[in-house]
Scaffold this motif. Structure first.
Motif, PDB file in Angstrom:
ATOM      1  N   PRO A 153       0.832  -1.209   0.000  1.00 47.19           N
ATOM      2  CA  PRO A 153       0.000   0.000   0.000  1.00 47.19           C
ATOM      3  C   PRO A 153       0.863   1.253   0.000  1.00 47.19           C
ATOM      4  O   PRO A 153       2.044   1.210   0.379  1.00 47.19           O
ATOM      5  CB  PRO A 153      -0.807  -0.121   1.293  1.00 47.19           C
ATOM      6  CG  PRO A 153       0.046  -0.974   2.185  1.00 47.19           C
ATOM      7  CD  PRO A 153       0.767  -1.935   1.276  1.00 47.19           C
ATOM      8  N   ILE A 154       0.302   2.357  -0.418  1.00 47.66           N
ATOM      9  CA  ILE A 154       1.032   3.630  -0.417  1.00 47.66           C
ATOM     10  C   ILE A 154       1.383   4.036   1.005  1.00 47.66           C
ATOM     11  O   ILE A 154       2.477   4.545   1.275  1.00 47.66           O
ATOM     12  CB  ILE A 154       0.191   4.713  -1.123  1.00 47.66           C
ATOM     13  CG1 ILE A 154       0.088   4.394  -2.627  1.00 47.66           C
ATOM     14  CG2 ILE A 154       0.785   6.101  -0.918  1.00 47.66           C
ATOM     15  CD1 ILE A 154      -0.934   5.218  -3.364  1.00 47.66           C
ATOM     16  N   LEU A 155       0.465   3.807   1.937  1.00 47.54           N
ATOM     17  CA  LEU A 155       0.736   4.026   3.355  1.00 47.54           C
ATOM     18  C   LEU A 155       0.973   2.692   4.032  1.00 47.54           C
ATOM     19  O   LEU A 155       0.472   1.666   3.584  1.00 47.54           O
ATOM     20  CB  LEU A 155      -0.450   4.722   4.038  1.00 47.54           C
ATOM     21  CG  LEU A 155      -0.842   6.103   3.524  1.00 47.54           C
ATOM     22  CD1 LEU A 155      -2.026   6.635   4.316  1.00 47.54           C
ATOM     23  CD2 LEU A 155       0.336   7.078   3.595  1.00 47.54           C
ATOM     24  N   GLN A 156       1.729   2.697   5.113  1.00 42.54           N
ATOM     25  CA  GLN A 156       1.950   1.461   5.855  1.00 42.54           C
ATOM     26  C   GLN A 156       0.686   1.129   6.660  1.00 42.54           C
ATOM     27  O   GLN A 156       0.120   1.977   7.344  1.00 42.54           O
ATOM     28  CB  GLN A 156       3.138   1.610   6.792  1.00 42.54           C
ATOM     29  CG  GLN A 156       3.585   0.294   7.406  1.00 42.54           C
ATOM     30  CD  GLN A 156       4.918   0.436   8.132  1.00 42.54           C
ATOM     31  OE1 GLN A 156       4.997   0.306   9.346  1.00 42.54           O
ATOM     32  NE2 GLN A 156       5.972   0.730   7.384  1.00 42.54           N
ATOM     33  N   THR A 157       0.252  -0.130   6.557  1.00 39.77           N
ATOM     34  CA  THR A 157      -0.957  -0.556   7.252  1.00 39.77           C
ATOM     35  C   THR A 157      -0.728  -0.542   8.762  1.00 39.77           C
ATOM     36  O   THR A 157       0.201  -1.173   9.259  1.00 39.77           O
ATOM     37  CB  THR A 157      -1.369  -1.967   6.813  1.00 39.77           C
ATOM     38  OG1 THR A 157      -1.569  -1.978   5.392  1.00 39.77           O
ATOM     39  CG2 THR A 157      -2.646  -2.397   7.497  1.00 39.77           C
ATOM     40  N   PRO A 158      -1.583   0.166   9.521  1.00 43.63           N
ATOM     41  CA  PRO A 158      -1.406   0.192  10.987  1.00 43.63           C
ATOM     42  C   PRO A 158      -1.867  -1.110  11.629  1.00 43.63           C
ATOM     43  O   PRO A 158      -2.652  -1.863  11.038  1.00 43.63           O
ATOM     44  CB  PRO A 158      -2.277   1.375  11.419  1.00 43.63           C
ATOM     45  CG  PRO A 158      -3.289   1.521  10.338  1.00 43.63           C
ATOM     46  CD  PRO A 158      -2.649   1.065   9.064  1.00 43.63           C
ATOM     47  N   PRO A 159      -1.410  -1.385  12.847  1.00 41.68           N
ATOM     48  CA  PRO A 159      -1.615  -2.705  13.475  1.00 41.68           C
ATOM     49  C   PRO A 159      -2.914  -2.858  14.273  1.00 41.68           C
ATOM     50  O   PRO A 159      -2.898  -2.970  15.497  1.00 41.68           O
ATOM     51  CB  PRO A 159      -0.390  -2.828  14.386  1.00 41.68           C
ATOM     52  CG  PRO A 159      -0.104  -1.424  14.799  1.00 41.68           C
ATOM     53  CD  PRO A 159      -0.459  -0.565  13.626  1.00 41.68           C
ATOM     54  N   PHE A 160      -4.028  -2.890  13.575  1.00 37.50           N
ATOM     55  CA  PHE A 160      -5.315  -3.191  14.196  1.00 37.50           C
ATOM     56  C   PHE A 160      -6.326  -3.462  13.090  1.00 37.50           C
ATOM     57  O   PHE A 160      -6.084  -3.142  11.920  1.00 37.50           O
ATOM     58  CB  PHE A 160      -5.795  -2.047  15.102  1.00 37.50           C
ATOM     59  CG  PHE A 160      -5.454  -0.659  14.619  1.00 37.50           C
ATOM     60  CD1 PHE A 160      -6.223  -0.030  13.651  1.00 37.50           C
ATOM     61  CD2 PHE A 160      -4.354   0.010  15.129  1.00 37.50           C
ATOM     62  CE1 PHE A 160      -5.909   1.238  13.200  1.00 37.50           C
ATOM     63  CE2 PHE A 160      -4.027   1.291  14.690  1.00 37.50           C
ATOM     64  CZ  PHE A 160      -4.805   1.899  13.723  1.00 37.50           C
ATOM     65  N   PRO A 161      -7.474  -4.074  13.423  1.00 36.86           N
ATOM     66  CA  PRO A 161      -8.450  -4.450  12.402  1.00 36.86           C
ATOM     67  C   PRO A 161      -8.936  -3.276  11.551  1.00 36.86           C
ATOM     68  O   PRO A 161      -8.836  -2.113  11.944  1.00 36.86           O
ATOM     69  CB  PRO A 161      -9.586  -5.068  13.218  1.00 36.86           C
ATOM     70  CG  PRO A 161      -8.915  -5.603  14.441  1.00 36.86           C
ATOM     71  CD  PRO A 161      -7.848  -4.597  14.754  1.00 36.86           C
ATOM     72  N   GLU A 162      -9.516  -3.617  10.399  1.00 34.27           N
ATOM     73  CA  GLU A 162      -9.799  -2.619   9.357  1.00 34.27           C
ATOM     74  C   GLU A 162     -11.027  -1.761   9.604  1.00 34.27           C
ATOM     75  O   GLU A 162     -10.991  -0.543   9.411  1.00 34.27           O
ATOM     76  CB  GLU A 162      -9.943  -3.361   8.025  1.00 34.27           C
ATOM     77  CG  GLU A 162      -9.993  -2.454   6.800  1.00 34.27           C
ATOM     78  CD  GLU A 162     -11.392  -1.958   6.451  1.00 34.27           C
ATOM     79  OE1 GLU A 162     -11.495  -0.957   5.709  1.00 34.27           O
ATOM     80  OE2 GLU A 162     -12.377  -2.556   6.922  1.00 34.27           O
ATOM     81  N   TYR A 163     -12.113  -2.335  10.018  1.00 30.26           N
ATOM     82  CA  TYR A 163     -13.403  -1.635  10.016  1.00 30.26           C
ATOM     83  C   TYR A 163     -13.769  -1.121  11.410  1.00 30.26           C
ATOM     84  O   TYR A 163     -13.741  -1.896  12.364  1.00 30.26           O
ATOM     85  CB  TYR A 163     -14.506  -2.588   9.537  1.00 30.26           C
ATOM     86  CG  TYR A 163     -15.830  -1.938   9.267  1.00 30.26           C
ATOM     87  CD1 TYR A 163     -16.062  -1.265   8.070  1.00 30.26           C
ATOM     88  CD2 TYR A 163     -16.866  -1.995  10.191  1.00 30.26           C
ATOM     89  CE1 TYR A 163     -17.290  -0.667   7.809  1.00 30.26           C
ATOM     90  CE2 TYR A 163     -18.093  -1.396   9.942  1.00 30.26           C
ATOM     91  CZ  TYR A 163     -18.295  -0.735   8.746  1.00 30.26           C
ATOM     92  OH  TYR A 163     -19.506  -0.141   8.485  1.00 30.26           O
ATOM     93  N   VAL A 164     -14.079   0.168  11.553  1.00 28.53           N
ATOM     94  CA  VAL A 164     -14.121   1.219  10.559  1.00 28.53           C
ATOM     95  C   VAL A 164     -12.787   1.976  10.563  1.00 28.53           C
ATOM     96  O   VAL A 164     -11.929   1.723  11.404  1.00 28.53           O
ATOM     97  CB  VAL A 164     -15.271   2.209  10.877  1.00 28.53           C
ATOM     98  CG1 VAL A 164     -16.602   1.671  10.447  1.00 28.53           C
ATOM     99  CG2 VAL A 164     -15.295   2.594  12.366  1.00 28.53           C
ATOM    100  N   SER A 165     -12.657   2.914   9.638  1.00 29.52           N
ATOM    101  CA  SER A 165     -11.450   3.726   9.558  1.00 29.52           C
ATOM    102  C   SER A 165     -11.365   4.692  10.738  1.00 29.52           C
ATOM    103  O   SER A 165     -12.237   5.544  10.931  1.00 29.52           O
ATOM    104  CB  SER A 165     -11.448   4.509   8.242  1.00 29.52           C
ATOM    105  OG  SER A 165     -10.608   5.644   8.316  1.00 29.52           O
ATOM    106  N   GLY A 166     -10.288   4.543  11.518  1.00 35.89           N
ATOM    107  CA  GLY A 166     -10.122   5.399  12.689  1.00 35.89           C
ATOM    108  C   GLY A 166     -10.015   6.868  12.330  1.00 35.89           C
ATOM    109  O   GLY A 166     -10.616   7.731  12.983  1.00 35.89           O
ATOM    110  N   HIS A 167      -9.236   7.184  11.287  1.00 30.98           N
ATOM    111  CA  HIS A 167      -9.068   8.584  10.907  1.00 30.98           C
ATOM    112  C   HIS A 167     -10.391   9.174  10.431  1.00 30.98           C
ATOM    113  O   HIS A 167     -10.675  10.355  10.645  1.00 30.98           O
ATOM    114  CB  HIS A 167      -8.007   8.711   9.811  1.00 30.98           C
ATOM    115  CG  HIS A 167      -7.170   9.939   9.933  1.00 30.98           C
ATOM    116  ND1 HIS A 167      -7.655  11.142  10.413  1.00 30.98           N
ATOM    117  CD2 HIS A 167      -5.862  10.176   9.622  1.00 30.98           C
ATOM    118  CE1 HIS A 167      -6.692  12.050  10.396  1.00 30.98           C
ATOM    119  NE2 HIS A 167      -5.600  11.496   9.927  1.00 30.98           N
TER     120      HIS A 167
END
Length: 453
Positions: A348-362
């Motif tokens: 990915p363009i950004l590094q995937t952070p270490p926690f589940p995907e749904y929902v987007s924290g940001h």
């Protein structure tokens, strides 16, 4: 005899000098810059200490509440948060009010609670002591009286803070990874870190009734059937990433993704070495926007701390709400599935952070923060966001806080770390939560405002 007279007049001169010194004591002036500097100092230490985004949101909230409560106690235009946010009671009143500078007391409380909440206490202590030294040369009596009261309030807030379940969650077990279920989250490269803060939904919220109050709609059902909604969203992440990459490093989508990256721990591997590049968290970015807006509006100390406090409460509850869903749905990240089914070399363009995907924290946090700020400054408040300049990322300009939140949310899709549903539903979740904060907490005393008008 001459010696006695000489001693007498010498004593008079000394007393006169001492009286003159006392007379030259001036009030200690605390400005908005002092509070901006204190908040910035906390941000700098958090970057150094590498706090996760949820924990960072807690570190902002409590010192802001302490400072706000002291200032509001002296302002007829603002209300106390006691009885409005969960379990907060009235702060103590000073036993003696003589010589208390309430702006100074509020700053003292802010610094003291910040020091308690970070790891590198010595950095805040050094900063604090340099201020104490400066203020003591200006007006020692005022400093001592204000410091005593500020620390009393800080302890009151600390006692309340210690009952929010944070300490208990430090002892809870790590998140269990379900490798036998293809829909469940798995650690991602390059560090393959454990899922962070799996018990954050147990932290006591500030404003919302419970962690699940703003539970979003479920994500699309996991399926690798090419006609399923989930598969189409997965394919969208991959196709969009490939299209962006083809445009090259100057692509606007890359600029947007990098601007809103806000990953406090990006792992970098060079040969046999692995190290971290440190950045601010999503909450810290919106705290930075709060500073930008307050300065543009030429806010005074009370208004500035109102802005910081309201925004930080919305952010803190947004993380509790978001993390509640993350570990409930426990959804696998795009990177894992794309590497397994489309392209094992894809990144990915950004590094995937270490926690589940749904929902987007940001998305959730940006939605909540933007609603809090819109309520304060209005819908058409344009601003230039220079929050990322220290990391070599240029200024971006926005027509409103909501426009900034829109961009922050879609940046996660551009960055390849979220599916569209997590972005869209997360933004809706955050906005609903932010609007709830606006409606439930009465910061401003409208009666006093109407009377003054």
């Amino acid at each position: 005899m001459n010696k006695i007279i000489s001693h007498y007049f010498g004593t008079l001169i000394l007393l006169s000098i001492c009286a003159s010194c006392a007379d030259t004591s001036e009030p200690i002036v605390i400005t908005t810059d002092n509070f901006h500097e204190s908040v910035d100092k906390v941000t700098q230490v958090m970057i150094h200490d590498i706090f996760s985004p949820p924990v960072a949101s807690r570190i902002y909230a409590y010192p802001n509440v302490a400072a706000y409560e002291i200032l509001a106690s002296q302002s007829p235009e603002f209300n106390s948060l006691a009885g409005q946010i969960t379990d907060l009671t009235d702060i103590p009143t000073p036993a003696v009010t003589e010589n208390i500078n309430y702006d100074l007391a509020a700053l003292v409380a802010h610094i003291d609670l910040s020091r308690r909440l970070i790891f590198s206490e010595e950095k805040i202590t050094t900063y604090r002591d340099s201020l104490y030294q400066l203020w003591s040369t200006t007006n020692k009596k005022e400093l001592e009286a204000s410091k005593t009261y500020g620390l009393t309030v800080a302890q009151h807030i600390a006692d309340w803070m210690d009952k929010d379940m944070y300490k208990q969650t430090r002892t809870f077990p790590k998140f269990t990874i379900a490798y036998d279920d293809p829909s469940r989250w798995q650690p991602t490269p390059p560090a393959y870190m454990d899922g962070i803060e799996p018990h954050w939904n147990k932290i006591r919220p500030f404003v919302i009734d419970s962690a699940a109050q703003f539970k979003p709609v479920p994500p699309p059902a996991f399926s690798l059937d090419k006609e399923s909604v989930f598969y189409k969203e997965l394919k969208e992440v991959y196709d969009l990433s490939e299209a962006i990459t083809e445009k090259g490093d100057t692509a606007e989508e890359i600029a947007i993704a990098q601007f809103w990256d806000c990953n406090p721990y990006v792992s970098v591997t060079r040969g046999h070495l692995m190290f971290a590049t440190k950045k601010i968290t999503p909450g810290a970015h919106w705290i930075g926007i709060s500073k930008i807006a307050s300065r543009k509006a030429n806010y005074d100390v009370m208004q500035t701390m109102h802005t910081y406090t309201k925004t930080s409460l919305a952010i803190a509850d947004a993380f509790i709400s978001c993390w509640d869903e993350k570990y409930r749905s426990n959804l696998i990240r795009p990177e894992t599935l794309i590497n397994e089914h489309f392209n094992d070399a894809w990144e990915p363009i950004l590094q995937t952070p270490p926690f589940p995907e749904y929902v987007s924290g940001h998305s959730v946090v940006s939605g909540a923060a933007s609603e809090a700020l819109t309520d304060i400054f209005g819908e058409g408040f344009a601003f230039d966001d220079d929050t990322e300049l220290p990391y070599g990322i240029p200024v971006r300009s926005f027509e409103s806080f909501r426009k900034a939140a829109d961009e922050a949310a879609v940046s996660r899709l551009y960055g390849g770390i979220h599916y569209r549903a997590a972005v869209d539903n997360g933004l809706d979740q955050g906005r609903a939560l932010g609007q709830f904060v606006n409606q439930k907490i009465k910061f401003e005393n409208t009666t006093a405002t109407q009377t003054s008008n």
